[in-house]
Design an enzyme around this catalytic site. Structure first.
Site, PDB file in Angstrom:
ATOM      1  N   GLU A 147       0.848  -1.196   0.000  1.00 59.85           N
ATOM      2  CA  GLU A 147       0.000   0.000   0.000  1.00 59.85           C
ATOM      3  C   GLU A 147       0.881   1.242   0.000  1.00 59.85           C
ATOM      4  O   GLU A 147       1.971   1.237   0.571  1.00 59.85           O
ATOM      5  CB  GLU A 147      -0.904  -0.085   1.240  1.00 59.85           C
ATOM      6  CG  GLU A 147      -1.786   1.087   1.560  1.00 59.85           C
ATOM      7  CD  GLU A 147      -2.880   1.401   0.557  1.00 59.85           C
ATOM      8  OE1 GLU A 147      -2.546   1.538  -0.621  1.00 59.85           O
ATOM      9  OE2 GLU A 147      -4.035   1.558   0.972  1.00 59.85           O
ATOM     10  N   ASP A 148       0.412   2.296  -0.628  1.00 60.68           N
ATOM     11  CA  ASP A 148       1.223   3.518  -0.696  1.00 60.68           C
ATOM     12  C   ASP A 148       1.328   4.206   0.655  1.00 60.68           C
ATOM     13  O   ASP A 148       2.412   4.578   1.100  1.00 60.68           O
ATOM     14  CB  ASP A 148       0.691   4.488  -1.764  1.00 60.68           C
ATOM     15  CG  ASP A 148      -0.802   4.812  -1.620  1.00 60.68           C
ATOM     16  OD1 ASP A 148      -1.459   4.319  -0.681  1.00 60.68           O
ATOM     17  OD2 ASP A 148      -1.318   5.581  -2.454  1.00 60.68           O
ATOM     18  N   ASP A 154      -3.095   5.915   6.456  1.00 64.91           N
ATOM     19  CA  ASP A 154      -3.567   7.204   6.976  1.00 64.91           C
ATOM     20  C   ASP A 154      -4.514   6.912   8.135  1.00 64.91           C
ATOM     21  O   ASP A 154      -4.063   6.568   9.227  1.00 64.91           O
ATOM     22  CB  ASP A 154      -4.217   7.958   5.813  1.00 64.91           C
ATOM     23  CG  ASP A 154      -4.630   9.375   6.156  1.00 64.91           C
ATOM     24  OD1 ASP A 154      -4.054   9.962   7.074  1.00 64.91           O
ATOM     25  OD2 ASP A 154      -5.528   9.907   5.491  1.00 64.91           O
ATOM     26  N   PHE A 202      -0.713  16.440   3.542  1.00 69.67           N
ATOM     27  CA  PHE A 202      -1.150  15.738   2.338  1.00 69.67           C
ATOM     28  C   PHE A 202       0.008  15.660   1.357  1.00 69.67           C
ATOM     29  O   PHE A 202       0.543  16.677   0.926  1.00 69.67           O
ATOM     30  CB  PHE A 202      -2.351  16.419   1.689  1.00 69.67           C
ATOM     31  CG  PHE A 202      -3.015  15.520   0.694  1.00 69.67           C
ATOM     32  CD1 PHE A 202      -3.907  14.541   1.109  1.00 69.67           C
ATOM     33  CD2 PHE A 202      -2.694  15.609  -0.651  1.00 69.67           C
ATOM     34  CE1 PHE A 202      -4.485  13.663   0.195  1.00 69.67           C
ATOM     35  CE2 PHE A 202      -3.263  14.734  -1.576  1.00 69.67           C
ATOM     36  CZ  PHE A 202      -4.165  13.774  -1.147  1.00 69.67           C
ATOM     37  N   ARG A 256       1.128  11.636  -9.675  1.00 73.81           N
ATOM     38  CA  ARG A 256       1.607  10.266  -9.414  1.00 73.81           C
ATOM     39  C   ARG A 256       2.990  10.036 -10.011  1.00 73.81           C
ATOM     40  O   ARG A 256       3.748   9.205  -9.527  1.00 73.81           O
ATOM     41  CB  ARG A 256       0.641   9.236 -10.016  1.00 73.81           C
ATOM     42  CG  ARG A 256      -0.722   9.175  -9.351  1.00 73.81           C
ATOM     43  CD  ARG A 256      -1.432   7.907  -9.812  1.00 73.81           C
ATOM     44  NE  ARG A 256      -2.865   7.932  -9.583  1.00 73.81           N
ATOM     45  CZ  ARG A 256      -3.455   7.616  -8.438  1.00 73.81           C
ATOM     46  NH1 ARG A 256      -2.726   7.270  -7.388  1.00 73.81           N
ATOM     47  NH2 ARG A 256      -4.773   7.633  -8.328  1.00 73.81           N
TER      48      ARG A 256
HETATM   49  P1  IMP Z   1      -6.858   5.495   4.877  1.00 72.37           P
HETATM   50  O1  IMP Z   1      -7.997   4.599   4.585  1.00 72.37           O
HETATM   51  O2  IMP Z   1      -7.309   6.776   5.540  1.00 72.37           O
HETATM   52  O3  IMP Z   1      -5.719   4.855   5.634  1.00 72.37           O
HETATM   53  O4  IMP Z   1      -6.334   6.040   3.502  1.00 72.37           O
HETATM   54  C1  IMP Z   1      -5.572   5.301   2.663  1.00 72.37           C
HETATM   55  C2  IMP Z   1      -5.665   5.841   1.263  1.00 72.37           C
HETATM   56  O5  IMP Z   1      -5.949   7.246   1.237  1.00 72.37           O
HETATM   57  C3  IMP Z   1      -4.334   5.682   0.581  1.00 72.37           C
HETATM   58  O6  IMP Z   1      -4.254   4.456  -0.088  1.00 72.37           O
HETATM   59  C4  IMP Z   1      -4.297   6.854  -0.351  1.00 72.37           C
HETATM   60  O7  IMP Z   1      -4.887   6.510  -1.589  1.00 72.37           O
HETATM   61  C5  IMP Z   1      -5.149   7.917   0.296  1.00 72.37           C
HETATM   62  N1  IMP Z   1      -4.329   8.913   1.014  1.00 72.37           N
HETATM   63  C6  IMP Z   1      -4.208   9.079   2.343  1.00 72.37           C
HETATM   64  N2  IMP Z   1      -3.377  10.080   2.647  1.00 72.37           N
HETATM   65  C7  IMP Z   1      -2.934  10.555   1.456  1.00 72.37           C
HETATM   66  C8  IMP Z   1      -2.006  11.595   1.099  1.00 72.37           C
HETATM   67  O8  IMP Z   1      -1.397  12.307   1.922  1.00 72.37           O
HETATM   68  N3  IMP Z   1      -1.811  11.775  -0.243  1.00 72.37           N
HETATM   69  C9  IMP Z   1      -2.422  11.029  -1.190  1.00 72.37           C
HETATM   70  N4  IMP Z   1      -3.288  10.052  -0.901  1.00 72.37           N
HETATM   71  C10 IMP Z   1      -3.539   9.818   0.415  1.00 72.37           C
HETATM   72 MG    MG Z   2      -5.565   8.067  -3.760  1.00 74.84          MG
END
Ligand code: IMP
Ligand code: MG
Length: 195
Positions: A114-115, A118, A167, A180
């Site tokens: 996963e990238d 968050d 962000f 990207r």
């Molecule tokens: P989570 O479900 O809140 O943990 O979010 C995960 C997803 O939100 C990641 O796979 C990203 O696609 C997106 N995301 C969360 N933070 C960022 C950020 O700072 N930049 C870009 N995408 C983000």
């Molecule tokens: Mg995204």
């Protein structure tokens, strides 16, 4: 023919080219160095086993491509797509499966790639879905971890960098599908100062 539409009139989710500013956070070479370490660590944990990397589209594509090349031995990959953020920078808190894996993961050593971690809601949902399919082992590798933002009780087994609550874009991460392709990760600031 030249357009008469005023350039300044834009939806805030779609900044015109050049409007957002990206402040450097992690260089491409620092990212590559870290990925080499992660690859070695992963192989050391599973010295003999074939590994299946499951990339979360689309943000993890670049990370998976580089990580896969740093893990010696048998490695295959598959992809899954979920949505949680849509086109905004705030999590909707809801996760939806948009594209499933091509093949079964039963009995396999699976590493979700996963990238960014968050709130953790995306990963929590994914792990629940994948665990039901009886993999031999289910691990998580994330490039970035925004620890302070966590809502769901999930953690990664392999983490590239813990980053502040900002962000970020680049190296696979997007804002409204843009950025990207940047080789580095940077902090995005939009005009109006919401980020
Ligand atoms: P989570 O479900 O809140 O943990 O979010 C995960 C997803 O939100 C990641 O796979 C990203 O696609 C997106 N995301 C969360 N933070 C960022 C950020 O700072 N930049 C870009 N995408 C983000
Ligand atoms: Mg995204």
């Amino acid at each position: 023919m030249a357009t008469t539409t005023k350039r300044s009139i834009k939806k805030s989710s779609e900044p015109a080219s050049g409007q957002g500013t990206v402040r450097p956070l992690l260089t491409g070479s620092a990212i590559q160095k870290k990925i080499r370490e992660l690859g070695q660590q992963i192989r050391a944990d599973f010295p003999q086993e074939p590994l299946l990397l499951v990339g979360v589209l689309k943000g993890a594509v670049l990370f998976l491509a580089d990580l896969a090349r740093q893990i010696p031995g048998e490695v295959t990959f598959d992809f899954i797509a979920v949505s949680s953020y849509g086109k905004d920078t705030k999590s909707s808190g809801q996760v939806k499966l948009n594209k499933d894996l091509d093949s079964s993961i039963e009995g396999k050593v699976v590493i979700v790639v996963e990238d960014i971690l968050d709130t953790g809601l995306t990963l929590q949902y994914l792990l629940r879905v994948l665990q039901q399919r009886k993999p031999k082992s289910l691990k998580v590798a994330v490039l970035l971890d925004k620890k302070e933002r966590r809502i769901a009780d999930v953690r990664a087994d392999y983490t590239g960098f813990v980053i502040p609550d900002e962000f970020v874009v680049g190296y696979g991460l997007d804002y409204a599908e843009r950025y990207r392709n940047l080789p580095d990760v940077g902090i995005l600031t939009l005009p109006g100062g919401s980020h």
